[in-house]
Scaffold this active site. Sequence first.
Site, PDB file in Angstrom:
ATOM      1  N   LYS A  71       4.500  -6.839   5.970  1.00 49.25           N
ATOM      2  CA  LYS A  71       3.476  -5.890   6.086  1.00 49.25           C
ATOM      3  C   LYS A  71       3.599  -5.314   7.671  1.00 49.25           C
ATOM      4  O   LYS A  71       2.483  -5.727   8.363  1.00 49.25           O
ATOM      5  CB  LYS A  71       2.053  -6.245   5.307  1.00 49.25           C
ATOM      6  CG  LYS A  71       1.174  -5.070   5.249  1.00 49.25           C
ATOM      7  CD  LYS A  71       0.151  -5.659   4.432  1.00 49.25           C
ATOM      8  CE  LYS A  71      -1.241  -4.879   4.200  1.00 49.25           C
ATOM      9  NZ  LYS A  71      -0.858  -3.534   4.136  1.00 49.25           N
TER      10      LYS A  71
HETATM   11  N1  PMP Z   1       2.421  -1.388  -0.813  1.00 49.40           N
HETATM   12  C1  PMP Z   1       2.041  -0.995   0.291  1.00 49.40           C
HETATM   13  C2  PMP Z   1       2.840  -0.042   1.272  1.00 49.40           C
HETATM   14  C3  PMP Z   1       0.708  -1.352   0.950  1.00 49.40           C
HETATM   15  O1  PMP Z   1       0.180  -0.876   1.913  1.00 49.40           O
HETATM   16  C4  PMP Z   1      -0.274  -2.258   0.009  1.00 49.40           C
HETATM   17  C5  PMP Z   1      -1.340  -2.633   0.591  1.00 49.40           C
HETATM   18  N2  PMP Z   1      -1.392  -3.790   1.456  1.00 49.40           N
HETATM   19  C6  PMP Z   1       0.290  -2.695  -1.090  1.00 49.40           C
HETATM   20  C7  PMP Z   1       1.631  -2.129  -1.580  1.00 49.40           C
HETATM   21  C8  PMP Z   1      -0.308  -3.742  -2.182  1.00 49.40           C
HETATM   22  O2  PMP Z   1      -0.499  -4.827  -1.674  1.00 49.40           O
HETATM   23  P1  PMP Z   1      -1.732  -5.673  -1.790  1.00 49.40           P
HETATM   24  O3  PMP Z   1      -2.180  -5.845  -3.362  1.00 49.40           O
HETATM   25  O4  PMP Z   1      -1.232  -7.065  -1.214  1.00 49.40           O
HETATM   26  O5  PMP Z   1      -2.870  -5.281  -1.055  1.00 49.40           O
END
Ligand code: PMP
Length: 292
Positions: free
Chosen positions: A157
């Site tokens: 991330k």
């Molecule tokens: N894809 C992207 C590009 C994101 O920014 C997020 C948010 N973190 C997600 C998917 C979903 O991830 P999560 O459920 O862990 O928040």
Amino acid sequence: MTDAPFHDRDGWIWMNGAMRPWREATLHVLTHALHYASAVFEGERAYDGVVFKSREHSERLHTSARLMGFEIPYSVEEIDRAKAELVARSGLGSCYLRAIAWRGSEKMGVSAPNNQIHVAIAAWAWGDYFADRMKGIRLSVAPWRRPAPDCAPCQSKAAGLYMICTLSKHGAEAAGFQDALMMDWRGQVAEATGANIFFVKDGVLHTPYPDAFLNGITRQTVIGLAKQRKIEVVERAIWPNELANFDEVFLTGSAAEISPVREIAGMNFKPGKVTEALLSDFGALVRRKNAA
Ligand code: PMP
């Protein structure tokens, strides 16, 4: 909730091991992360004072950093404690949390392997990610594709990966949509700009296999909830020419939670039984004290 700009708010921000007054959580303009995107972050929510899946988010922050070639100088337990302390101290029952780690300002230039790694965590009140979330949102199709795994560390991330997300989301909003659906480098359906995507056909859940984008914590939670309900879940390659055949569509993410989708670039969908069941199960789970 306040609309004040983020640099001009009251409160506390945990930074490098200590609570600081919100306005004093600043950094220098010659910070490596600002110039070269050497930052990784987390977006999380607390419900009724408890951070949902706190440990999974802290662990992912560590994993994201390792994929970017650095180690976070605080353990998963220390980060978990900092988040809990911040939520308690802020007096925010339900809120959004942003943890971020970045390379500092000791050396400027592409190479800066020994720059200090900084870590900060902020929390603020944030309602629905999408206005009118329950009415269903409208997605455009982004002109930018998610990069191949050998073009970017796509399981991290990492701040740099959001460059094309911001461009895509700005484009979508300028055209009257709330968000954009992004394809991957092969042309397969990937995700929205900050959330994963699910489709329903004849009561079966379909979602792209996360080999070029984040396997979201909410995505994994929703798959678990669906399986508990004996809803079949198929993770597979999904192509854009299949989209019109789906009955229901929704996004998942820590910020977006479960957001029903009512349109993708002219194709219409109606939130139905499966979306409603998962919305209800997710709502119950996040508010259960032991869910974290
Ligand atoms: N894809 C992207 C590009 C994101 O920014 C997020 C948010 N973190 C997600 C998917 C979903 O991830 P999560 O459920 O862990 O928040």
